[in-house]
Design a protein around this motif. Structure first.
Motif, PDB file in Angstrom:
ATOM      1  N   VAL A  56     -75.898  78.561  27.435  1.00 42.78           N
ATOM      2  CA  VAL A  56     -76.602  77.419  26.845  1.00 42.78           C
ATOM      3  C   VAL A  56     -75.638  76.240  26.720  1.00 42.78           C
ATOM      4  O   VAL A  56     -74.427  76.412  26.651  1.00 42.78           O
ATOM      5  N   LEU A  57     -76.202  75.047  26.689  1.00 42.66           N
ATOM      6  CA  LEU A  57     -75.384  73.842  26.522  1.00 42.66           C
ATOM      7  C   LEU A  57     -75.013  73.691  25.058  1.00 42.66           C
ATOM      8  O   LEU A  57     -75.778  74.075  24.169  1.00 42.66           O
ATOM      9  N   PRO A  58     -73.833  73.105  24.789  1.00 42.12           N
ATOM     10  CA  PRO A  58     -73.463  72.891  23.389  1.00 42.12           C
ATOM     11  C   PRO A  58     -74.371  71.855  22.712  1.00 42.12           C
ATOM     12  O   PRO A  58     -74.849  70.929  23.364  1.00 42.12           O
ATOM     13  N   HIS A 108     -62.634  77.899  11.158  1.00 43.90           N
ATOM     14  CA  HIS A 108     -63.423  79.110  10.899  1.00 43.90           C
ATOM     15  C   HIS A 108     -64.218  79.513  12.141  1.00 43.90           C
ATOM     16  O   HIS A 108     -64.237  78.797  13.148  1.00 43.90           O
ATOM     17  N   GLY A 109     -64.898  80.635  12.021  1.00 41.00           N
ATOM     18  CA  GLY A 109     -65.667  81.154  13.154  1.00 41.00           C
ATOM     19  C   GLY A 109     -67.151  81.283  12.888  1.00 41.00           C
ATOM     20  O   GLY A 109     -67.714  80.554  12.058  1.00 41.00           O
ATOM     21  N   PHE A 110     -67.748  82.249  13.568  1.00 42.92           N
ATOM     22  CA  PHE A 110     -69.188  82.499  13.564  1.00 42.92           C
ATOM     23  C   PHE A 110     -69.753  82.617  12.143  1.00 42.92           C
ATOM     24  O   PHE A 110     -69.225  83.386  11.331  1.00 42.92           O
ATOM     25  N   HIS A 141     -72.475  73.554  10.552  1.00 44.50           N
ATOM     26  CA  HIS A 141     -73.826  73.265  11.056  1.00 44.50           C
ATOM     27  C   HIS A 141     -73.996  73.713  12.509  1.00 44.50           C
ATOM     28  O   HIS A 141     -75.110  73.669  13.034  1.00 44.50           O
ATOM     29  N   GLY A 142     -72.880  74.134  13.136  1.00 50.73           N
ATOM     30  CA  GLY A 142     -72.975  74.586  14.530  1.00 50.73           C
ATOM     31  C   GLY A 142     -72.557  76.022  14.725  1.00 50.73           C
ATOM     32  O   GLY A 142     -72.573  76.537  15.843  1.00 50.73           O
ATOM     33  N   SER A 143     -72.172  76.704  13.629  1.00 50.00           N
ATOM     34  CA  SER A 143     -71.575  78.039  13.770  1.00 50.00           C
ATOM     35  C   SER A 143     -72.574  79.174  13.555  1.00 50.00           C
ATOM     36  O   SER A 143     -72.210  80.343  13.638  1.00 50.00           O
ATOM     37  N   GLY A 144     -73.832  78.830  13.269  1.00 56.60           N
ATOM     38  CA  GLY A 144     -74.819  79.866  12.938  1.00 56.60           C
ATOM     39  C   GLY A 144     -75.409  80.576  14.141  1.00 56.60           C
ATOM     40  O   GLY A 144     -75.061  80.286  15.287  1.00 56.60           O
ATOM     41  N   ILE A 145     -76.311  81.512  13.853  1.00 54.64           N
ATOM     42  CA  ILE A 145     -76.983  82.239  14.923  1.00 54.64           C
ATOM     43  C   ILE A 145     -77.903  81.291  15.702  1.00 54.64           C
ATOM     44  O   ILE A 145     -78.352  80.283  15.132  1.00 54.64           O
ATOM     45  N   PRO A 146     -78.204  81.553  16.957  1.00 54.79           N
ATOM     46  CA  PRO A 146     -77.725  82.683  17.755  1.00 54.79           C
ATOM     47  C   PRO A 146     -76.268  82.514  18.200  1.00 54.79           C
ATOM     48  O   PRO A 146     -75.790  81.401  18.372  1.00 54.79           O
ATOM     49  N   TYR A 147     -75.626  83.661  18.400  1.00 56.37           N
ATOM     50  CA  TYR A 147     -74.204  83.679  18.754  1.00 56.37           C
ATOM     51  C   TYR A 147     -73.944  82.866  20.029  1.00 56.37           C
ATOM     52  O   TYR A 147     -72.926  82.173  20.118  1.00 56.37           O
ATOM     53  N   SER A 185     -61.841  84.193  14.610  1.00 60.13           N
ATOM     54  CA  SER A 185     -63.079  84.508  15.330  1.00 60.13           C
ATOM     55  C   SER A 185     -63.361  83.401  16.355  1.00 60.13           C
ATOM     56  O   SER A 185     -62.464  83.030  17.112  1.00 60.13           O
ATOM     57  N   LEU A 186     -64.546  82.814  16.364  1.00 55.44           N
ATOM     58  CA  LEU A 186     -64.823  81.744  17.329  1.00 55.44           C
ATOM     59  C   LEU A 186     -63.893  80.554  17.112  1.00 55.44           C
ATOM     60  O   LEU A 186     -63.727  79.730  18.012  1.00 55.44           O
ATOM     61  N   GLY A 187     -63.284  80.469  15.930  1.00 48.13           N
ATOM     62  CA  GLY A 187     -62.297  79.415  15.688  1.00 48.13           C
ATOM     63  C   GLY A 187     -61.085  79.558  16.598  1.00 48.13           C
ATOM     64  O   GLY A 187     -60.411  78.569  16.914  1.00 48.13           O
TER      65      GLY A 187
END
Ligand SMILES: *[C@@H]1O[C@H](CO)[C@@H](O)[C@H](O)[C@H]1NC(C)=O
Ligand SMILES: *[C@@H]1O[C@H](CO)[C@@H](O)[C@H](O)[C@H]1NC(C)=O
Length: 211
Positions: A56-58, A108-110, A141-147, A185-187
């Protein structure tokens, strides 16, 4: 879809519809979006692959609302945190940011955000250890689900960190070697994307093992 299944589908599809299928696949896999000052983000490989068939696009910066929260020994707590903006030099000039000191970024991450307890603890510990500029990167505001969406958004957040560091260097004489990005994590992915855009960055520390 497994490779054998793909081969099977390809075999049973007649020649004209195969062309259509290829067009459709390319529309899905070759998309891109551009954001002012950050560049373009495409779903081309490696962002689409057999391991990641749906890329998916950011989201846009307006959606992610990345915020840079500055803490120093002069303003160590969330009640007096200062917000730095790469597009507003006054926000940096009037803050406690000191370009002669080392700067620690915490990313931070996910599903997390910049005000989690572990981040507050880390800010406090870093400021006990030394007289740093500590900048927490809040992309909650961008770190939430879906992964998959959070993963895509890491590319934009990485670009935004690189943008801020470039401003700190070019307009405030901060040294690239004094910049250290700590990502969880995603960070950690974000730190990598930021580092990719910067030369001579001081250090990146990533912890990937869990959310
Ligand atoms: C820039 O930052 C300063 C200091 O934080 C603030 O007073 C001002 O409103 C900001 N300007 C814009 C255009 O956001
Ligand atoms: C810029 O930073 C360098 C290295 O920290 C320092 O030696 C120099 O005095 C600074 N220059 C200005 C104009 O602040």
């Amino acid at each position: 879809m497994s490779l054998s299944l793909l081969v099977f589908y390809t075999a049973v599809i007649s020649a004209p519809s195969l062309g259509f299928l290829i067009d459709t696949v390319q529309q899905i896999t070759h998309r891109q979006i551009c954001y002012t000052g950050l560049g373009c983000f495409a779903t081309d490989p490696p962002f689409t692959s057999l391991q990641r068939p749906l890329s998916v696009l950011p989201d846009s910066p307006d959606v992610i609302q990345t915020t840079f929260l500055l803490y120093t020994r002069s303003n160590p707590t969330t009640t007096n945190e200062q917000i730095l903006s790469a597009s507003n030099l006054t926000s940096i000039a009037t803050s406690y940011f000191n370009s002669q000191k080392q700067t620690k970024f915490i990313v931070h991450g996910f599903t997390h955000n910049g005000h989690r307890q572990w981040i507050r603890n880390m800010v406090a510990q870093l400021l006990i250890k030394d007289d740093y500029n500590v900048i927490v990167v809040d992309w909650g505001h961008g770190s939430g689900i879906p992964y998959t969406q959070a993963t895509a958004n890491t590319r934009v957040v990485g670009a935004q960190i690189a943008q801020l560091i470039t401003v700190l260097q070019q307009s405030f004489n901060a040294s690239m070697g004094d910049m250290h990005i700590i990502g969880h994590s995603l960070g950690a992915h974000i730190s990598g994307y930021a580092g990719e855009r910067l030369q001579h960055l001081g250090r990146i520390t990533g912890k990937l093992s869990s959310f």
